[in-house]
Structures are given as structure tokens and as C-alpha cells.
Design a protein around this motif. Structure first.
Motif, mmCIF file in Angstrom:
data_model
loop_
_atom_site.group_PDB
_atom_site.id
_atom_site.type_symbol
_atom_site.label_atom_id
_atom_site.label_comp_id
_atom_site.label_asym_id
_atom_site.label_seq_id
_atom_site.Cartn_x
_atom_site.Cartn_y
_atom_site.Cartn_z
ATOM 1 N N GLU A 155 0.638 -1.202 0.030
ATOM 2 C CA GLU A 155 -0.004 0.020 -0.004
ATOM 3 C C GLU A 155 0.839 1.302 0.238
ATOM 4 O OE1 GLU A 155 -3.311 0.566 -0.088
ATOM 5 O OE2 GLU A 155 -3.947 -1.617 0.364
ATOM 6 N N ILE A 156 0.896 2.034 -1.030
ATOM 7 C CA ILE A 156 1.688 3.341 -1.219
ATOM 8 C C ILE A 156 1.112 4.449 -1.259
ATOM 9 C CG2 ILE A 156 3.713 4.384 -2.534
ATOM 10 C CD1 ILE A 156 4.798 1.603 -3.413
ATOM 11 N N ALA A 157 1.264 5.443 -0.525
ATOM 12 C CA ALA A 157 0.776 6.831 -0.908
ATOM 13 C C ALA A 157 1.734 7.688 -1.743
ATOM 14 C CB ALA A 157 0.319 7.431 0.163
ATOM 15 N N ASP A 158 1.309 8.275 -2.800
ATOM 16 C CA ASP A 158 2.109 9.188 -3.499
ATOM 17 C C ASP A 158 1.830 10.438 -3.233
ATOM 18 O OD1 ASP A 158 3.599 10.558 -5.279
ATOM 19 O OD2 ASP A 158 3.524 9.384 -7.077
ATOM 20 N N LEU A 159 2.500 11.363 -2.511
ATOM 21 C CA LEU A 159 1.526 12.674 -2.130
ATOM 22 C C LEU A 159 2.421 13.737 -2.979
ATOM 23 C CD1 LEU A 159 1.992 11.919 1.834
ATOM 24 C CD2 LEU A 159 0.106 11.426 0.170
ATOM 25 N N GLY A 160 1.529 14.522 -3.373
ATOM 26 C CA GLY A 160 1.809 15.742 -4.575
ATOM 27 C C GLY A 160 2.209 14.971 -5.714
ATOM 28 N N CYS A 161 1.215 14.074 -6.254
ATOM 29 C CA CYS A 161 1.604 13.075 -7.242
ATOM 30 C C CYS A 161 1.704 13.795 -8.734
ATOM 31 C CB CYS A 161 0.531 11.779 -7.347
ATOM 32 S SG CYS A 161 -1.064 12.683 -7.608
ATOM 33 N N GLY A 162 1.200 14.937 -8.842
ATOM 34 C CA GLY A 162 0.914 15.445 -10.164
ATOM 35 C C GLY A 162 0.251 14.690 -11.093
ATOM 36 N N THR A 163 0.741 14.441 -12.335
ATOM 37 C CA THR A 163 0.291 13.470 -13.324
ATOM 38 C C THR A 163 0.651 12.187 -13.224
ATOM 39 O OG1 THR A 163 1.818 14.069 -14.914
ATOM 40 C CG2 THR A 163 -0.130 15.342 -15.059
ATOM 41 N N GLY A 164 1.436 11.687 -12.116
ATOM 42 C CA GLY A 164 1.620 10.541 -11.852
ATOM 43 C C GLY A 164 2.961 9.794 -12.361
ATOM 44 N N ALA A 165 3.892 10.759 -12.741
ATOM 45 C CA ALA A 165 5.180 9.975 -13.140
ATOM 46 C C ALA A 165 5.871 8.762 -12.121
ATOM 47 C CB ALA A 165 6.237 11.151 -13.158
ATOM 48 N N LEU B 184 -4.862 14.943 -11.682
ATOM 49 C CA LEU B 184 -5.238 14.009 -11.421
ATOM 50 C C LEU B 184 -6.241 13.483 -12.581
ATOM 51 C CD1 LEU B 184 -6.511 14.538 -7.608
ATOM 52 C CD2 LEU B 184 -4.592 13.168 -8.547
ATOM 53 N N ASP B 185 -7.015 14.112 -13.509
ATOM 54 C CA ASP B 185 -7.750 13.831 -14.531
ATOM 55 C C ASP B 185 -6.791 13.174 -15.578
ATOM 56 O OD1 ASP B 185 -10.018 14.848 -13.222
ATOM 57 O OD2 ASP B 185 -10.027 16.672 -14.844
ATOM 58 N N GLU B 186 -5.542 13.935 -15.664
ATOM 59 C CA GLU B 186 -4.519 13.386 -16.496
ATOM 60 C C GLU B 186 -3.997 12.199 -16.318
ATOM 61 O OE1 GLU B 186 -4.135 14.655 -19.404
ATOM 62 O OE2 GLU B 186 -1.929 13.773 -20.029
ATOM 63 N N LEU B 187 -3.481 11.981 -14.642
ATOM 64 C CA LEU B 187 -2.893 10.868 -14.417
ATOM 65 C C LEU B 187 -4.053 9.456 -14.583
ATOM 66 C CD1 LEU B 187 -1.820 10.323 -10.544
ATOM 67 C CD2 LEU B 187 -2.830 8.521 -11.866
ATOM 68 N N GLU B 188 -5.440 9.930 -14.342
ATOM 69 C CA GLU B 188 -6.242 8.757 -14.489
ATOM 70 C C GLU B 188 -6.489 8.256 -16.027
ATOM 71 O OE1 GLU B 188 -10.081 10.126 -12.795
ATOM 72 O OE2 GLU B 188 -9.232 10.035 -11.098
ATOM 73 N N ARG B 189 -6.125 9.323 -17.071
ATOM 74 C CA ARG B 189 -6.139 9.064 -18.424
ATOM 75 C C ARG B 189 -4.942 8.122 -18.737
ATOM 76 N NH1 ARG B 189 -4.238 10.648 -22.935
ATOM 77 N NH2 ARG B 189 -2.846 12.186 -22.105
ATOM 78 N N LEU B 190 -4.012 8.461 -18.252
ATOM 79 C CA LEU B 190 -2.468 7.933 -18.386
ATOM 80 C C LEU B 190 -2.705 6.492 -17.995
ATOM 81 C CD1 LEU B 190 -0.099 10.711 -17.894
ATOM 82 C CD2 LEU B 190 -0.428 9.808 -20.071
ATOM 83 N N ALA B 191 -3.053 6.487 -16.674
ATOM 84 C CA ALA B 191 -3.244 5.108 -15.941
ATOM 85 C C ALA B 191 -3.834 4.081 -16.714
ATOM 86 C CB ALA B 191 -3.742 5.156 -14.434
ATOM 87 N N ALA B 192 -5.158 4.573 -17.321
ATOM 88 C CA ALA B 192 -6.084 3.710 -17.905
ATOM 89 C C ALA B 192 -5.370 3.219 -19.264
ATOM 90 C CB ALA B 192 -7.505 4.480 -18.258
ATOM 91 N N ALA B 193 -4.576 4.185 -20.063
ATOM 92 C CA ALA B 193 -3.810 3.798 -21.209
ATOM 93 C C ALA B 193 -2.701 2.834 -21.115
ATOM 94 C CB ALA B 193 -3.391 5.069 -22.035
ATOM 95 N N GLU B 194 -2.180 2.857 -19.836
ATOM 96 C CA GLU B 194 -1.091 1.685 -19.344
ATOM 97 C C GLU B 194 -1.486 0.476 -18.702
ATOM 98 O OE1 GLU B 194 1.698 4.448 -17.297
ATOM 99 O OE2 GLU B 194 1.656 5.891 -18.943
#
Ligand code: SAH
Length: 257
Positions: free
Chosen positions: A41-51, A74-84
Motif C-alpha cells: 500500500e503506497i501513498a504518492d503525495l503531490g503526485c502530479g500526473t503520476g510520473a 489527477l484527470d491526466e493521471l487517470e487518463r494515462l493510468a487507463a492507457a497503461e
């Protein structure tokens, strides 16, 4: 658009919102001793677009709670995470890293790249400790002096921008006094700043100004970014991000070895 919205607009298109690299994230994973043999279980704090959030979910198969107050990020992170193919391993949470809505002891790892300075390193590491399980690991990058003395010009700039900037030895002491035992440290290379961060920002200035009709607010943001970049190109030999890796320790018990 206010200043914060403009900043989100300038940065959301880039691969990351602070200096770093995939290799640096992998190096920190290794120094932290993290393995994919159980679902962390990891928290990424101040994650931006999730690099980093997306690397942690991918390489470790971890469940990552990615926190930021920038909804466009966060919207961009969700889009990238879905694509990956990582959407089911990453949950985004819109919250301030200053006031986190999580129970004590919830996480094996607290991760934070290029973000803790927003609340201050000492305050951040003290506040975030409760979120870790006993023996859990903190990985946080923090602006750090690389030399004990520097030219006056760069001291002045940073004393204005982030007076908590200090030597690694001072940051390690803060960690120890806050209930952590340091287990690893390295500094980000110049390519993490240039290829990883500044070059992408510079490449986006013209379109950013076009999108905002060259407004005073947009021009002020570009000017501020240009100054930061110029400082780095002149004085980057004197500071970098230090990556601090430390285990939560209890005062009555020796750390696990
Ligand atoms: N970790 C990412 C982003 C670093 S930039 C990367 O390395 O690419 C710093 C991030 O912290 C930004 O996304 C910004 O929106 C976020 N941030 C700044 N202050 C914050 C606060 N008080 N609460 C939540 N997020 C914050």
C-alpha cells in the motif's frame, strides 16, 4: 483563470511536474528495499500526473493512492493510468498533503517526489509519519545544498524561494529527530532537471502564451519559470533534489535489520 489554474495548464501536458526520471524512481525503489512479492500500500503525495505513481503501480504491482490538490493533474493521471492498464491499481484522491484524510498506519510506503517543499520538509515528515505502518518506509525528494558554501547570489534566491533549503546532513538530522532511521540517499542528476523537466516546460511556453492570449498573468508565469531555469543553469552545481529514504522507527524498539 487564476494563477494556480494557469500553472496547472502549463504543467499538465508534461511528463512530470518536477525534476526526476524513471531511473531515479527505480533507484529509490531499490534503496528502499521494496519488492513486488506482496501487494504494498503506497501513498504518492503531490503526485502530479503520476510520473512516479505509475512506475510504482507497474513495477511493484502496488496499490497506489495518488494524492494531489490539482484536479487537472489527477484527470491526466487517470487518463494515462487507463492507457497503461494500471487503472485498477491507482486511486486518485484530491486533498491537501497538509491535511490527509487517511487513518494512522494505513501505508507501507509514503512516496513524494518534488512536492514536500510545498508544506516544508520538517512539517511534512512529522505529519506523514503517522500514516506509515511501524517499519514502513518514507521516500521523499527535497531541495538540498550540495556544498557547504556557495556564491551569494544563489543563497539569496533560495532564501527567498524556500528558506528550508539545507545540506543533506541537516535533513538527515530532521528525519532522525522525527522518528525515522535513514537507510538511503542520493541526488538527482542534471538530466533529471533538464531533459526530465525544464526542457519540456520551455518547449511549451509559446503555445501556453497563445492559449491565454498573452495575458499579463500568463506572461508573469513564463517569466517566473524562466528565472528559475536561468538560476539552475548558472548555479545548478550547488543544489539539487536529494532523495531521502528512511524507515519509521519506534522509540522503544530497535529498527528491523
Ligand atoms: N510528484 C510529481 C509532481 C511534483 S510537482 C512529479 O514528480 O512529477 C508538486 C505537486 O504537488 C504538484 O502536482 C502540485 O499540484 C502538488 N501540490 C502542491 N502543494 C500541494 C498541497 N498543499 N496539497 C496537495 N498537492 C499539492
Amino acid at each position: 483563470m487564476d494563477e494556480l489554474d494557469l500553472l496547472f495548464d502549463l504543467h499538465r501536458r508534461n511528463a512530470r511536474q518536477g525534476p526526476g526520471s524513471r531511473d531515479a524512481t527505480l533507484r529509490a525503489i531499490e534503496l528502499a528495499g521494496l519488492k513486488a512479492d506482496r501487494p504494498l500500500e503506497i501513498a504518492d503525495l503531490g503526485c502530479g500526473t503520476g510520473a512516479s505513481a505509475r512506475v510504482l503501480a507497474d513495477v511493484l504491482g502496488a496499490r497506489v493512492t495518488a494524492v494531489d490538490f490539482g484536479e487537472p493533474f489527477l484527470d491526466e493521471l487517470e487518463r494515462l493510468a487507463a492507457a497503461e492498464g494500471l487503472a485498477d491499481r491507482i486511486e486518485t484522491v484530491s486533498a491537501s498533503i497538509d491535511d490527509l484524510p487517511f487513518d494512522d498506519g494505513r501505508f507501507d510506503v509514503i512516496w513524494s517526489e518534488g512536492a514536500i517543499y510545498n508544506i516544508g520538509f520538517e512539517k511534512g515528515v512529522r505529519q506523514w509519519r503517522r500514516l506509515l505502518k511501524p517499519g514502513g518506509v518514507l521516500v521523499a525528494s527535497e531541495i538540498t545544498w550540495l556544498t557547504a558554501s556557495r556564491p551569494d547570489g544563489i543563497d539569496e534566491y533560495w532564501n527567498e524561494a524556500y528558506p528550508e533549503i539545507d545540506l543533506a546532513s541537516a535533513k538527515l538530522g530532521i528525519l532522525e529527530r522525527a522518528g525515522y532511521s535513514p537507510i538511503g540517499y542520493f541526488t538527482l542528476s542534471p538530466s533529471c532537471w533538464e531533459a526530465g523537466y525544464y526542457q519540456a516546460i520551455e518547449a511549451g511556453f509559446d503555445e501556453f502564451l497563445e492559449r491565454h492570449d498573452h495575458s499579463d498573468a500568463a506572461r508573469a508565469i513564463v517569466q517566473g519559470e524562466r528565472e528559475e531555469i536561468a538560476q539552475y543553469r548558472r548555479y545548478g552545481g550547488f543544489y539539487s533534489y536529494g532523495v531521502y529514504i528512511a524507515r519509521r522507527v519506534e522509540c522503544e524498539k530497535a529498527p528491523d535489520r
